[in-house]
Motif scaffolding. Structure first.
Motif, PDB file in Angstrom:
ATOM      1  N   ARG A   1       0.247  17.157   9.064  1.00 49.93           N
ATOM      2  CA  ARG A   1       0.145  15.701   9.125  1.00 49.93           C
ATOM      3  C   ARG A   1       1.164  15.134  10.105  1.00 49.93           C
ATOM      4  O   ARG A   1       2.322  15.545  10.113  1.00 49.93           O
ATOM      5  CB  ARG A   1       0.437  15.051   7.766  1.00 49.93           C
ATOM      6  N   SER A   2       0.746  14.162  10.884  1.00 44.01           N
ATOM      7  CA  SER A   2       1.690  13.256  11.529  1.00 44.01           C
ATOM      8  C   SER A   2       1.673  11.958  10.728  1.00 44.01           C
ATOM      9  O   SER A   2       0.672  11.626  10.084  1.00 44.01           O
ATOM     10  CB  SER A   2       1.315  13.011  12.995  1.00 44.01           C
ATOM     11  N   TRP A   3       2.781  11.232  10.735  1.00 41.06           N
ATOM     12  CA  TRP A   3       2.867  10.026   9.909  1.00 41.06           C
ATOM     13  C   TRP A   3       3.788   8.986  10.536  1.00 41.06           C
ATOM     14  O   TRP A   3       4.676   9.317  11.330  1.00 41.06           O
ATOM     15  CB  TRP A   3       3.348  10.350   8.485  1.00 41.06           C
ATOM     16  N   GLN A   4       3.532   7.727  10.167  1.00 43.05           N
ATOM     17  CA  GLN A   4       4.345   6.587  10.593  1.00 43.05           C
ATOM     18  C   GLN A   4       4.497   5.671   9.392  1.00 43.05           C
ATOM     19  O   GLN A   4       3.565   5.532   8.592  1.00 43.05           O
ATOM     20  CB  GLN A   4       3.685   5.811  11.749  1.00 43.05           C
ATOM     21  N   GLN A   5       5.666   5.023   9.265  1.00 44.44           N
ATOM     22  CA  GLN A   5       5.875   4.181   8.093  1.00 44.44           C
ATOM     23  C   GLN A   5       6.838   3.031   8.360  1.00 44.44           C
ATOM     24  O   GLN A   5       7.653   3.079   9.288  1.00 44.44           O
ATOM     25  CB  GLN A   5       6.398   5.003   6.912  1.00 44.44           C
TER      26      GLN A   5
ATOM     27  N   GLU B   1      -1.064   8.155   7.719  1.00 44.77           N
ATOM     28  CA  GLU B   1      -1.057   9.602   7.935  1.00 44.77           C
ATOM     29  C   GLU B   1      -2.286  10.025   8.724  1.00 44.77           C
ATOM     30  O   GLU B   1      -3.393   9.530   8.486  1.00 44.77           O
ATOM     31  CB  GLU B   1      -1.059  10.343   6.592  1.00 44.77           C
ATOM     32  N   GLN B   2      -2.067  10.945   9.656  1.00 43.00           N
ATOM     33  CA  GLN B   2      -3.166  11.594  10.370  1.00 43.00           C
ATOM     34  C   GLN B   2      -3.199  13.042   9.883  1.00 43.00           C
ATOM     35  O   GLN B   2      -2.293  13.819  10.169  1.00 43.00           O
ATOM     36  CB  GLN B   2      -2.962  11.535  11.884  1.00 43.00           C
ATOM     37  N   ARG B   3      -4.243  13.388   9.121  1.00 43.82           N
ATOM     38  CA  ARG B   3      -4.288  14.648   8.381  1.00 43.82           C
ATOM     39  C   ARG B   3      -5.226  15.655   9.061  1.00 43.82           C
ATOM     40  O   ARG B   3      -6.385  15.357   9.347  1.00 43.82           O
ATOM     41  CB  ARG B   3      -4.760  14.392   6.951  1.00 43.82           C
ATOM     42  N   PHE B   4      -4.719  16.853   9.278  1.00 44.61           N
ATOM     43  CA  PHE B   4      -5.508  17.968   9.801  1.00 44.61           C
ATOM     44  C   PHE B   4      -5.606  18.988   8.667  1.00 44.61           C
ATOM     45  O   PHE B   4      -4.647  19.702   8.366  1.00 44.61           O
ATOM     46  CB  PHE B   4      -4.842  18.554  11.042  1.00 44.61           C
ATOM     47  N   ILE B   5      -6.772  19.046   8.014  1.00 47.81           N
ATOM     48  CA  ILE B   5      -6.923  19.681   6.714  1.00 47.81           C
ATOM     49  C   ILE B   5      -7.750  20.957   6.816  1.00 47.81           C
ATOM     50  O   ILE B   5      -8.883  20.938   7.308  1.00 47.81           O
ATOM     51  CB  ILE B   5      -7.612  18.715   5.725  1.00 47.81           C
ATOM     52  N   GLU B   6      -7.181  22.056   6.335  1.00 52.03           N
ATOM     53  CA  GLU B   6      -7.938  23.301   6.188  1.00 52.03           C
ATOM     54  C   GLU B   6      -8.631  23.275   4.835  1.00 52.03           C
ATOM     55  O   GLU B   6      -8.007  22.986   3.809  1.00 52.03           O
ATOM     56  CB  GLU B   6      -7.000  24.507   6.283  1.00 52.03           C
TER      57      GLU B   6
ATOM     58  N   LEU C   1      -4.108   5.797   4.372  1.00 55.53           N
ATOM     59  CA  LEU C   1      -3.128   4.728   4.188  1.00 55.53           C
ATOM     60  C   LEU C   1      -2.513   4.848   2.806  1.00 55.53           C
ATOM     61  O   LEU C   1      -3.230   5.030   1.815  1.00 55.53           O
ATOM     62  CB  LEU C   1      -3.806   3.357   4.326  1.00 55.53           C
ATOM     63  N   ARG C   2      -1.185   4.737   2.740  1.00 59.04           N
ATOM     64  CA  ARG C   2      -0.465   4.793   1.473  1.00 59.04           C
ATOM     65  C   ARG C   2       0.397   3.544   1.327  1.00 59.04           C
ATOM     66  O   ARG C   2       1.147   3.176   2.232  1.00 59.04           O
ATOM     67  CB  ARG C   2       0.424   6.044   1.411  1.00 59.04           C
ATOM     68  N   LEU C   3       0.282   2.882   0.158  1.00 57.16           N
ATOM     69  CA  LEU C   3       1.058   1.679  -0.148  1.00 57.16           C
ATOM     70  C   LEU C   3       1.879   1.939  -1.401  1.00 57.16           C
ATOM     71  O   LEU C   3       1.325   2.243  -2.455  1.00 57.16           O
ATOM     72  CB  LEU C   3       0.124   0.494  -0.385  1.00 57.16           C
TER      73      LEU C   3
ATOM     74  N   GLN D   1       7.775   2.913 -10.193  1.00 55.99           N
ATOM     75  CA  GLN D   1       7.206   3.068  -8.854  1.00 55.99           C
ATOM     76  C   GLN D   1       5.701   3.279  -8.969  1.00 55.99           C
ATOM     77  O   GLN D   1       5.220   3.913  -9.902  1.00 55.99           O
ATOM     78  CB  GLN D   1       7.855   4.279  -8.170  1.00 55.99           C
ATOM     79  N   ASP D   2       4.962   2.737  -8.009  1.00 52.10           N
ATOM     80  CA  ASP D   2       3.531   3.018  -7.942  1.00 52.10           C
ATOM     81  C   ASP D   2       3.110   3.139  -6.492  1.00 52.10           C
ATOM     82  O   ASP D   2       3.656   2.450  -5.615  1.00 52.10           O
ATOM     83  CB  ASP D   2       2.709   1.930  -8.641  1.00 52.10           C
ATOM     84  N   GLU D   3       2.156   4.042  -6.239  1.00 50.54           N
ATOM     85  CA  GLU D   3       1.660   4.256  -4.883  1.00 50.54           C
ATOM     86  C   GLU D   3       0.149   4.455  -4.923  1.00 50.54           C
ATOM     87  O   GLU D   3      -0.373   5.193  -5.747  1.00 50.54           O
ATOM     88  CB  GLU D   3       2.333   5.471  -4.243  1.00 50.54           C
ATOM     89  N   VAL D   4      -0.542   3.753  -4.004  1.00 49.44           N
ATOM     90  CA  VAL D   4      -1.991   3.824  -3.900  1.00 49.44           C
ATOM     91  C   VAL D   4      -2.357   4.449  -2.553  1.00 49.44           C
ATOM     92  O   VAL D   4      -1.749   4.123  -1.525  1.00 49.44           O
ATOM     93  CB  VAL D   4      -2.627   2.424  -4.009  1.00 49.44           C
TER      94      VAL D   4
END
Length: 233
Positions: A101-105, A124-129, A141-143, A167-170
């Motif tokens: 993953r690459s990510w920015q926040q 997040e930009q996800r490269f998934i096997e 997107l994560r909030l 804490q909560d994250e969506v």
């Protein structure tokens, strides 16, 4: 990002399907994490975290996660960061699956009395096997919202001593969700517990994390005990 907590509450009410909480399969796991911030200058710092997560009933290791990035303080209340993450998913008797993953926040924080409120927006930009299917790419997107409250003197910023947190994250799929669970909503993580600040550079906390993951056909509600160490250098 002021007012993000109100937006997060609306998203929780609207995006988290109520029936999924009751109908999901249940698992019990153990999560551990070490996060670190290394100051390079007044505004720049390196951020990193390493995580280990067990499978159901904590019988074996399921996930190994390492994340690193570079952070910049736009002002005392707002920081931006970007980096890379590596995730292994171990499957007993089968091959390991790897995700890059690459990510920015952006992280906004403020103090009201002794309480600290923080709000994080992460892309997040996800490269998934994937097992039995071609590798795929997806944007997510994560909030996240969090409040930390000292237990001794609630009117002063916490320097040492016990604290409580909520804490909560969506999580939302922004692209190629038809290759994953087919839904906009990915998962929700609700986390609460207690901690101890040994110094402004060392926090240790433990708590209960409830993770709801929507699958294509079967949803999972994971009950996790999470142990976390946070350091600053």
């Amino acid at each position: 990002m002021r007012g993000f907590s109100k937006v997060l509450a609306v998203l929780l009410l609207g995006a988290g399907p109520g029936a999924a909480w009751a109908d999901a399969d249940h698992t019990q796991t153990l999560w551990t994490s070490w996060s670190n911030t290394t100051a390079l200058s007044r505004d720049w710092s390196l951020v990193s975290d390493v995580q280990l997560r067990s499978n159901d009933d904590a019988e074996d290791l399921r996930n190994f996660i390492v994340r690193a990035g570079l952070s910049y303080a736009l002002n005392p209340q707002l920081r931006m960061a970007a980096g890379f993450a590596y995730i292994d998913t171990y499957r007993p008797g089968s091959s390991t699956l790897t995700e890059h993953r690459s990510w920015q926040q952006l992280i906004a924080s403020q103090r009201i009395g002794g309480c600290t409120f923080s709000e994080r927006l992460r892309l997040e930009q996800r490269f998934i096997e994937r097992a039995g299917a071609p590798d795929t790419y997806s944007d997510r997107l994560r909030l996240q919202g969090r409040v930390t409250m000292p237990l001794q003197d609630r009117d002063k910023p916490l320097e040492r001593g016990a604290f409580a947190f909520l804490q909560d994250e969506v999580f939302f799929h922004l692209s190629h969700r038809q290759r994953l669970n087919g839904k906009l909503f990915d998962q929700n993580r609700l986390y609460a517990g207690l901690g101890w600040r040994f110094s402004p550079k060392l926090d240790v906390e433990a708590g209960y994390l409830n993770q709801l993951v929507l699958g294509r056909s079967v949803d999972t509600q994971n009950h996790a005990l999470q142990l976390q160490i946070s350091t600053k250098i």
